[in-house]
Design a protein around this motif. Structure first.
Motif, short mmCIF file in Angstrom:
data_model
loop_
_atom_site.label_atom_id
_atom_site.label_comp_id
_atom_site.label_asym_id
_atom_site.label_seq_id
_atom_site.Cartn_x
_atom_site.Cartn_y
_atom_site.Cartn_z
N UNK A 128 -0.17 -2.23 -7.50
CA UNK A 128 -1.14 -1.14 -7.48
C UNK A 128 -2.56 -1.66 -7.61
N UNK A 129 -3.47 -0.73 -7.84
CA UNK A 129 -4.88 -1.08 -7.94
C UNK A 129 -5.59 -0.09 -8.84
N UNK A 130 -6.39 -0.60 -9.78
CA UNK A 130 -7.21 0.30 -10.58
C UNK A 130 -8.37 0.82 -9.77
N UNK A 131 -8.96 -0.05 -8.95
CA UNK A 131 -10.03 0.36 -8.05
C UNK A 131 -11.11 1.13 -8.77
N UNK A 132 -11.48 2.27 -8.21
CA UNK A 132 -12.52 3.12 -8.79
C UNK A 132 -11.94 4.14 -9.76
N UNK A 133 -10.69 3.94 -10.18
CA UNK A 133 -10.12 4.78 -11.22
C UNK A 133 -9.49 6.07 -10.75
N UNK A 134 -9.22 6.22 -9.46
CA UNK A 134 -8.57 7.44 -8.96
C UNK A 134 -7.06 7.30 -9.04
N UNK A 135 -6.39 8.35 -9.51
CA UNK A 135 -4.93 8.41 -9.59
C UNK A 135 -4.49 9.68 -8.90
N UNK A 136 -3.67 9.56 -7.85
CA UNK A 136 -3.28 10.72 -7.05
C UNK A 136 -1.77 10.79 -6.90
N UNK A 137 -1.09 11.54 -7.76
CA UNK A 137 0.35 11.75 -7.58
C UNK A 137 0.62 12.64 -6.37
N UNK A 138 1.67 12.33 -5.63
CA UNK A 138 2.00 13.07 -4.41
C UNK A 138 3.23 13.93 -4.64
N UNK A 139 3.16 15.24 -4.34
CA UNK A 139 4.31 16.12 -4.60
C UNK A 139 5.45 15.87 -3.62
#
Length: 512
Positions: A308-319
């Protein structure tokens, strides 16, 4: 279809709030409120500030994760070698549709950010401080905070400070684009790779870092290295800010200790147990399948260790109810349209990646899948900025995370699920808040189209030629910055077959 994220999402602190301390007291911490919560920062020399940043292993929080101590040291050395005063630049240009952490900091606790920036400016004896933003509310908040401190851009001041507002685009967050805009140029990467620490704002050595980085620096100075390191992991002390959206009841900006389990973050934000995957790091980040995501710790090293990647801090769970590859196609088309249009591999290559991925979803078979991989590989490392690399990573990790769905689309009739639009994208041209993201879309009258291909040459970000030589349109609304060129393509179509429609989007057309 999900609307774009609100400008200032709700804030949730998992554990003792630090960056978000005082948010329960006021919507915005003015100077007196800030001092009541955090107190005045100590005064530190260049050596002391550098040692502090090194002790708490503070890395940039904008995506690249570069050690701040190395930046401080490099700027100081360059300034002394050249006999010139450096500059300090705060990058608050969040063009990422899934990120709002910097907007929250600049709007709700601007003085914490300024504390960090001014600590650096004083330690380095900087002549200029610039804060780059993309949103009106952040601009107004920072201007007010500068006025509260008596900081202006007037000549003769020991430190000249100003705010620069850039267009709300992904490329605006690229450091060289911000520097170019702050110097009066276009907000685009210049195409030459120069280190800001050597030659940045106005040609001076420049300390440029992300909004959260400066806020974390201020916290470390306020708390001291030992108290700062009491939270988080041994290798990544302190807290971090995340923007959580996607399959959650409402988007949130979350402050959590580094190393917090991803499962705890997702449950705290209301994500259900039946997720397909989690996109980490945003649209330049990487997909993790659900089991891997739930077992991950949220830190730079923790996420990297599982792909994974921390990147700019976005976390997007997919339904579970949406087609994951269809969701990836939507974002891939948006990434293609966000090209600065200066590098051929990016301007032409990213539409090829998005189009090939759309072909896979439409049942293009193994040849379409191979085209995706070849096109994504061809753009990496060939741009003036990191945009093509990030877009390629997003696409390739989608292929790895959704292997069952990929097989269904490549070998069968598809996964059988609609694309719900669960990943947030910005409003398209002609749209207003509350309206569908695809307010204006390109369309073709196939009874008139003769396959001249002129539209693909004029607007490769949204139009490409299919295997039969006829145009294939991106499944995305026309972004505002491409509307002028879209109208030009419509006017120049020799067969008058291309048009720009104001629509309600596919879901509305289907009666959903």
């Amino acid at each position: 279809m999900n609307a774009p994220l609100p400008e200032l999402p709700a804030v949730l602190a998992l554990g003792q709030p630090r960056l978000t301390a005082g948010f329960d007291l006021a919507a915005r911490l003015d100077r007196p409120s800030h001092l009541a919560v955090h107190g005045p920062p100590p005064r530190l020399t260049e050596a002391g500030l550098t040692a502090l940043a090194e002790t708490v292993t503070l890395r940039g929080r904008g995506g690249a994760g570069f050690p701040l101590a190395r930046k401080l040291r490099a700027v100081g050395v360059a300034a002394r070698r050249r006999g010139t005063r450096p500059a300090v630049v705060v990058n608050g240009c969040e063009g990422e549709p899934a990120c709002r952490k910097d907007a929250v900091l600049l709007t709700r606790t601007p003085h914490l950010v300024l504390d960090g920036a001014l600590l650096a400016a004083e330690a380095l004896d900087a002549a200029t401080l610039v804060v780059g933003v993309t949103r009106r509310t952040a601009e107004e908040s920072v201007r007010e905070a500068l006025a509260e401190r008596g900081l202006t851009d007037r000549r003769g001041r020991a430190l000249r400070a100003r705010v620069v507002r850039l267009p709300e685009r992904l490329v605006s967050g690229e450091s060289s684009a911000l520097l170019r805009a702050a110097d009066g140029g276009p907000p685009l990467p210049p195409g030459r790779h120069a280190h800001a620490s050597e030659e940045g704002l106005g040609g001076a050595p420049t300390l440029l870092s992300n909004t959260e980085t400066f806020a974390q620096l201020a916290l470390a100075a306020h708390l001291g290295a030992e108290r700062y390191a009491a939270s988080g992991t041994a290798t990544e002390p302190g807290t971090l800010l995340l923007t959580v959206s996607g399959a959650v009841p409402e988007p949130r900006v979350v402050e959590a200790p580094s190393g917090v389990p991803m499962a705890h973050v997702l449950r705290s934000c209301g994500a259900g147990p039946d997720l397909q995957a989690v996109l980490t790091g945003g649209y330049h980040g990487a997909w993790l399948d659900a089991p891997t995501a739930y077992a991950a710790d949220v830190s730079r090293d923790g996420l990297a260790s599982c792909g994974g990647s921390l990147g700019a801090g976005a976390v997007l769970p997919l339904p579970a109810g949406t087609c994951p590859l269809g969701e990836a196609v939507r974002v891939a088309h948006w990434l293609a349209a966000e090209s600065a249009g200066q590098c051929g591999p990016c301007r032409l290559g990213l539409p090829s990646v998005a189009g090939a991925l759309a072909d896979v979803v439409a049942g293009g078979g193994r040849s379409a899948l191979e085209t995706v991989r070849q096109a994504a590989g061809a753009v990496r490392g060939r741009g003036a900025c990191a945009h093509p690399d990030g877009a390629a990573r997003f696409t390739l990790t989608a292929l790895s995370a959704f292997t069952d769905d990929l097989a269904a689309h490549v070998l069968g009739g598809g996964c059988g699920r609609p694309t719900l639009g669960s990943l947030p994208l910005p409003l398209a041209a002609g749209a207003t808040e509350g309206s569908p993201e695809s307010a204006e879309r390109l369309a073709v009258d196939w009874t008139l189209c003769e396959g001249h291909g002129l539209c693909a040459g004029l607007l490769p970000e949204l139009v490409r030629l299919g295997p039969d030589g006829y145009p294939a349109l991106a499944e995305a609304g026309v972004p505002a910055h491409l509307r002028g060129r879209a109208l030009r393509a419509v006017r120049r179509c020799p067969a008058l077959a291309l048009r720009l429609d104001r629509e309600l989007g596919r879901e509305a057309d289907q009666g959903n």
